[in-house]
Design a protein around this motif. Structure first.
Motif, mmCIF file in Angstrom:
data_model
loop_
_atom_site.group_PDB
_atom_site.id
_atom_site.type_symbol
_atom_site.label_atom_id
_atom_site.label_comp_id
_atom_site.label_asym_id
_atom_site.label_seq_id
_atom_site.Cartn_x
_atom_site.Cartn_y
_atom_site.Cartn_z
ATOM 1 N N ALA A 55 0.840 -1.193 0.000
ATOM 2 C CA ALA A 55 0.000 0.000 0.000
ATOM 3 C C ALA A 55 0.876 1.245 0.000
ATOM 4 O O ALA A 55 0.601 2.221 -0.713
ATOM 5 C CB ALA A 55 -0.938 -0.010 1.203
ATOM 6 N N VAL A 56 1.923 1.220 0.791
ATOM 7 C CA VAL A 56 2.850 2.353 0.818
ATOM 8 C C VAL A 56 3.365 2.628 -0.590
ATOM 9 O O VAL A 56 3.326 3.762 -1.078
ATOM 10 C CB VAL A 56 4.041 2.070 1.757
ATOM 11 C CG1 VAL A 56 5.157 3.085 1.520
ATOM 12 C CG2 VAL A 56 3.589 2.100 3.203
ATOM 13 N N GLU A 57 3.807 1.573 -1.245
ATOM 14 C CA GLU A 57 4.351 1.750 -2.585
ATOM 15 C C GLU A 57 3.331 2.369 -3.529
ATOM 16 O O GLU A 57 3.622 3.308 -4.264
ATOM 17 C CB GLU A 57 4.806 0.400 -3.149
ATOM 18 C CG GLU A 57 6.023 -0.180 -2.447
ATOM 19 C CD GLU A 57 6.331 -1.570 -2.996
ATOM 20 O OE1 GLU A 57 6.881 -2.378 -2.253
ATOM 21 O OE2 GLU A 57 5.996 -1.837 -4.170
ATOM 22 N N VAL A 58 2.145 1.807 -3.496
ATOM 23 C CA VAL A 58 1.119 2.275 -4.429
ATOM 24 C C VAL A 58 0.751 3.726 -4.152
ATOM 25 O O VAL A 58 0.684 4.554 -5.065
ATOM 26 C CB VAL A 58 -0.125 1.380 -4.358
ATOM 27 C CG1 VAL A 58 -1.257 1.989 -5.170
ATOM 28 C CG2 VAL A 58 0.196 -0.011 -4.861
ATOM 29 N N ILE A 59 0.521 4.030 -2.902
ATOM 30 C CA ILE A 59 0.128 5.400 -2.576
ATOM 31 C C ILE A 59 1.225 6.364 -2.988
ATOM 32 O O ILE A 59 0.973 7.410 -3.599
ATOM 33 C CB ILE A 59 -0.158 5.551 -1.068
ATOM 34 C CG1 ILE A 59 -1.343 4.671 -0.680
ATOM 35 C CG2 ILE A 59 -0.448 6.998 -0.712
ATOM 36 C CD1 ILE A 59 -1.584 4.592 0.803
ATOM 37 N N ALA A 60 2.462 5.991 -2.684
ATOM 38 C CA ALA A 60 3.560 6.880 -3.042
ATOM 39 C C ALA A 60 3.631 7.080 -4.548
ATOM 40 O O ALA A 60 3.993 8.153 -5.040
ATOM 41 C CB ALA A 60 4.877 6.319 -2.526
ATOM 42 N N GLU A 61 3.249 6.045 -5.250
ATOM 43 C CA GLU A 61 3.442 6.084 -6.691
ATOM 44 C C GLU A 61 2.306 6.797 -7.429
ATOM 45 O O GLU A 61 2.545 7.645 -8.281
ATOM 46 C CB GLU A 61 3.561 4.656 -7.215
ATOM 47 C CG GLU A 61 4.254 4.544 -8.536
ATOM 48 C CD GLU A 61 4.570 3.085 -8.807
ATOM 49 O OE1 GLU A 61 3.930 2.517 -9.694
ATOM 50 O OE2 GLU A 61 5.437 2.506 -8.100
ATOM 51 N N VAL A 62 1.093 6.418 -7.122
ATOM 52 C CA VAL A 62 -0.034 6.970 -7.885
ATOM 53 C C VAL A 62 -0.892 7.930 -7.074
ATOM 54 O O VAL A 62 -1.801 8.546 -7.625
ATOM 55 C CB VAL A 62 -0.927 5.853 -8.446
ATOM 56 C CG1 VAL A 62 -0.100 4.902 -9.274
ATOM 57 C CG2 VAL A 62 -1.653 5.114 -7.333
ATOM 58 N N GLY A 63 -0.627 8.035 -5.791
ATOM 59 C CA GLY A 63 -1.408 8.972 -4.993
ATOM 60 C C GLY A 63 -2.594 8.317 -4.314
ATOM 61 O O GLY A 63 -3.129 7.325 -4.790
ATOM 62 N N TYR A 64 -2.983 8.927 -3.243
ATOM 63 C CA TYR A 64 -4.078 8.383 -2.451
ATOM 64 C C TYR A 64 -5.349 8.233 -3.276
ATOM 65 O O TYR A 64 -6.030 7.210 -3.217
ATOM 66 C CB TYR A 64 -4.346 9.314 -1.272
ATOM 67 C CG TYR A 64 -5.388 8.835 -0.316
ATOM 68 C CD1 TYR A 64 -5.036 8.090 0.794
ATOM 69 C CD2 TYR A 64 -6.730 9.138 -0.522
ATOM 70 C CE1 TYR A 64 -5.992 7.655 1.695
ATOM 71 C CE2 TYR A 64 -7.694 8.702 0.373
ATOM 72 C CZ TYR A 64 -7.329 7.963 1.475
ATOM 73 O OH TYR A 64 -8.270 7.539 2.344
ATOM 74 N N GLY A 65 -5.664 9.230 -4.024
ATOM 75 C CA GLY A 65 -6.910 9.213 -4.780
ATOM 76 C C GLY A 65 -6.983 8.092 -5.787
ATOM 77 O O GLY A 65 -8.061 7.581 -6.085
ATOM 78 N N GLN A 66 -5.859 7.717 -6.332
ATOM 79 C CA GLN A 66 -5.845 6.659 -7.350
ATOM 80 C C GLN A 66 -5.568 5.291 -6.742
ATOM 81 O O GLN A 66 -5.451 4.306 -7.449
ATOM 82 C CB GLN A 66 -4.774 6.959 -8.407
ATOM 83 C CG GLN A 66 -5.242 7.899 -9.497
ATOM 84 C CD GLN A 66 -5.617 9.235 -8.940
ATOM 85 O OE1 GLN A 66 -4.880 9.818 -8.175
ATOM 86 N NE2 GLN A 66 -6.793 9.732 -9.302
ATOM 87 N N THR A 67 -5.425 5.268 -5.443
ATOM 88 C CA THR A 67 -5.099 3.994 -4.802
ATOM 89 C C THR A 67 -6.363 3.205 -4.502
ATOM 90 O O THR A 67 -7.232 3.657 -3.783
ATOM 91 C CB THR A 67 -4.356 4.249 -3.480
ATOM 92 O OG1 THR A 67 -3.110 4.874 -3.771
ATOM 93 C CG2 THR A 67 -4.105 2.936 -2.752
ATOM 94 N N SER A 68 -6.467 2.048 -5.086
ATOM 95 C CA SER A 68 -7.609 1.182 -4.820
ATOM 96 C C SER A 68 -7.113 -0.148 -4.271
ATOM 97 O O SER A 68 -5.955 -0.519 -4.459
ATOM 98 C CB SER A 68 -8.399 0.934 -6.098
ATOM 99 O OG SER A 68 -7.619 0.190 -7.012
ATOM 100 N N LEU A 69 -8.001 -0.828 -3.606
ATOM 101 C CA LEU A 69 -7.621 -2.149 -3.103
ATOM 102 C C LEU A 69 -7.162 -3.032 -4.255
ATOM 103 O O LEU A 69 -6.236 -3.829 -4.102
ATOM 104 C CB LEU A 69 -8.812 -2.795 -2.392
ATOM 105 C CG LEU A 69 -9.293 -2.065 -1.132
ATOM 106 C CD1 LEU A 69 -10.277 -2.931 -0.369
ATOM 107 C CD2 LEU A 69 -8.110 -1.723 -0.243
#
Lengths: 256, 256, 256, 256
Positions: free
Chosen positions: C78-92
């Motif tokens: 989750a850390v990786e994804v959020i850092a990469e695409v941003g909170y708004g684009q982060t989905s499960l």
DNA sequence: CATGAATGAGCCTTCATTCAT
DNA sequence: CATGAATGAAGGCTCATTCAT
């Protein structure tokens, strides 16, 4: 399982059941107008545009037309689906599929699944009431009303079997958030009250013997509700004869 | 809604009903339902079933034994859950949670959710039959049997309301893969056949007047089934009086 | 944007960041045992089975092992994804995809997206605290603590840039159900309190001049948080030099 | 988090900010935000914008006019919504609802959500620049410019808190299609360049000591941006005092 | 025999966008 | 120019089921 509908009062007309599947109507007429006022040539003036805004209450009937037609279509398809596969297997996807529309449309026209189901229940109850009313109003005496109720109810079962199947499934599954049964969604069970009233009158008039009107009313409605189940088991069931037999049964059960 | 159980014949012995409920030994002594709610927090509990054995039975197959105990426990918890939250809200997870076991156990002991539900239905039907048998067997004549049926049925409703609620929910939702209603899961509605038989006998004996035995049998069962619903609306309902009123109703409806 | 982490107290060890991706460990050992007790041959006895039940509290550490490993893996992804695409684009779905697992797994291990995000925040905060602690504890005086805070914070930025990016995004977006900002999820902003404390001490000791400790503390943290943004714009940024400059800046700003 | 706006150059005139807020004429007289909350129920309202015109301007292109008015209205409502519920919870539907228009209107006037957001950012940046310009232009020397920047910025925060909250949320979430942060949407961060310039001049003039102008500029802006967050936590925050403290802080940090 | 972990399908809902009227 | 209707993708979540241990 289904339920008898008693209140011979305000029901939707039966025609409503005839849902238009093709729709094409106009909508609200709120447009943008503009005016230039009081601008003496060569002087600074004010260009005043008024931008259209949606009114809070739907002002025209026209706009409700297409909306209502879609809602009716969806409700109608929901009835079919529920009757066919059961409440538990009924999903918005299936309803949309049957209606030939996308899932989103349902969410657009209804606040959610709950509202849709509620509408379905009200729709069927309304239709049933409207259907039964003339049967009951024509009755000369208390037992005539009971007879009318039975015949009207079975008449509706014959004419719109699907609707009662759907309603039965809904009522059997209608639960609030806690999971507790909601025994009287959309006032459907008003039927028992109506029957009870008829029975009391008959007792007062001396037409009926003494008995618990509550138990009798409940049993009449139960006997009627059971018919849908019989119809499933035996689609050839002679409803006219069945109605005659039920009338006979409760004639003996109630007569003074 | 539930259903009357008539066939006083081959039901499972009533003890089966008791297996998962009455527990005698073990370091901890809980009933199945207590085990979930009342277990001392932080300690692993052990549900200990002790099954009565006839002295001269052959060595018991342990596998079957524990197997049966688990199945009974699960079925029993399923009854509770369905009665409480309704069929639609009943998930294997919830049942497992109530039983204090993991979901996998259920899948291990039952082929699937369908089989479990089927077992629940059979369990309740078996119990109801066993409960009603003495009421009916003691009857001197045809109407005595009807009376026994009604009284036995309402007696069972009073004693095991949960079970009938669960069964009612199951029957209202039981569908095969196609979504078609399975009106006679687990031979539950055998009741109608039994009633029909009683009614025919009464007509042959001259005790009953002429009427459609099918309609009468269906209506009796429907009237009985309706009682669960009444109980939900009014938990204080006097079942004994209700039974008396129903017996009276159908006495007038059938008597020659 | 990110945030400095002050409290030099109980943080998770940095090793936690090293998430094991391959897991294969045992689980709870609750099995079924059975006993036959006191059955004199030829007499009725009691076969007593005790069925395993889940304890209410996890009794063993082993069981938490695989569970924790998975949670750690998911949090890490989750850390990786959020850092990469941003909170708004982060989905499960995206997180699951990155972890090479199915969406359901996340739902299995976390109550919901909210809990996961919360865990991510706590994870980063914990790591940052643990990382910064030695920097701060070694300080001889108040400004030494400020210096340690700055250097530790930028050190962590350099070592785990992703984590701070993710945290920043979470904090910038963390809202409760009403949509109101939750300014202090997981006590992250404890940093300001810590800095404030250091500053007060320095003033008491006469090392610092008079100023609003609140404004100073807020500004220090803000200056630190701004570094992540600078790093994005210029990935080659020399963090060591940046730290030196910041220390210098706030040295002049605070010194008596 | 928000951002300081430095370039005292080409900003949109401040009046633009007023367009959708101050409304002069029409049968109904509401501000844009009132129109949603305060409209008399059941009546369609009309938002009437009157735009100032210079006396000798050529005939106005109506299309552009109404177009611009609508865009301004939508942008303004978007600001409100973002500030209130956050970027993540901001949908076109919510904006349309607040504006009292249909979703389609937004799509009609903006190429997509992205363009709208971009416009919102530019709108706020433009307003902020216009607001800050006089503060900065009046400055006699380099530190006066810094002081003006700080005071102007906090002045704008106080006057238009909503706008900075919205901008902050946008900047924290602004990502391109790939999900990468767009650190400089709408040239917002031009502020850093401006500050950097002031700082260099001060160093050249001997007013400032030697330091990294980049780090100093970034820290000033960060300190300013942090104020919105402080305001949320403490709405009673005394911005005038805060500005004084910040000026003091950076005076000590920079002075030769 | 029991477990916890994992799966994958499906559910309801929301959303940005398109389009006929 | 504005609208309401419609779409289709995606989101978070639940669930029955499977499986290695």
């Amino acid at each position: 399982m289904p339920i008898g509908f008693g209140d011979p009062g305000e029901g939707r007309p039966d025609e409503l059941a005839a849902v238009p599947r093709e729709i094409s109507i106009g909508d609200l007429r709120y447009t943008t107008s503009h005016c230039v006022r009081g601008r003496p040539p060569g002087r600074a003036g004010r260009l005043c545009y008024s931008l259209a805004m949606r009114p809070d209450s739907k002002p025209v009937d026209q706009k409700t037309f297409i909306e209502e037609a879609r809602r009716a279509q969806i409700v109608s398809c929901a009835v079919e689906v529920i009757a066919e596969v059961g409440y538990g297997q009924t999903s918005l996807a299936r309803i949309a599929q049957r209606a030939g529309i996308s899932k989103g449309v349902i969410s657009y026209h209804f606040a959610g699944k709950d509202e849709l189901i509620q509408q379905v229940a009200e729709y069927v109850v309304g239709n049933a009431r409207a259907y039964m009313r003339p049967y009951i109003e024509a009755a000369p005496d208390a037992f005539g009303q009971i007879r009318g109720f039975i015949e009207g109810n079975l008449g509706f079962v014959g004419a719109h079997r699907e609707q009662l199947l759907a309603l039965g499934d809904i009522l059997a599954n209608a639960r609030d958030a806690n999971g507790s049964l909601m025994p009287d969604i959309s006032g459907a069970s008003g039927a028992i009250g109506t029957l009870d009233e008829f029975l009391r009158r008959g007792q007062k008039d001396g037409q009926f013997r003494a008995f618990s009107t509550r138990v009798m009313a409940t049993s009449i409605r139960a006997a009627l509700d059971a018919v849908s189940g019989q119809l499933i088991a035996d689609p050839e069931l002679d409803l006219r004869a069945y109605a005659r037999d039920l009338v006979d049964l409760f004639h003996h059960a109630t007569k003074a």
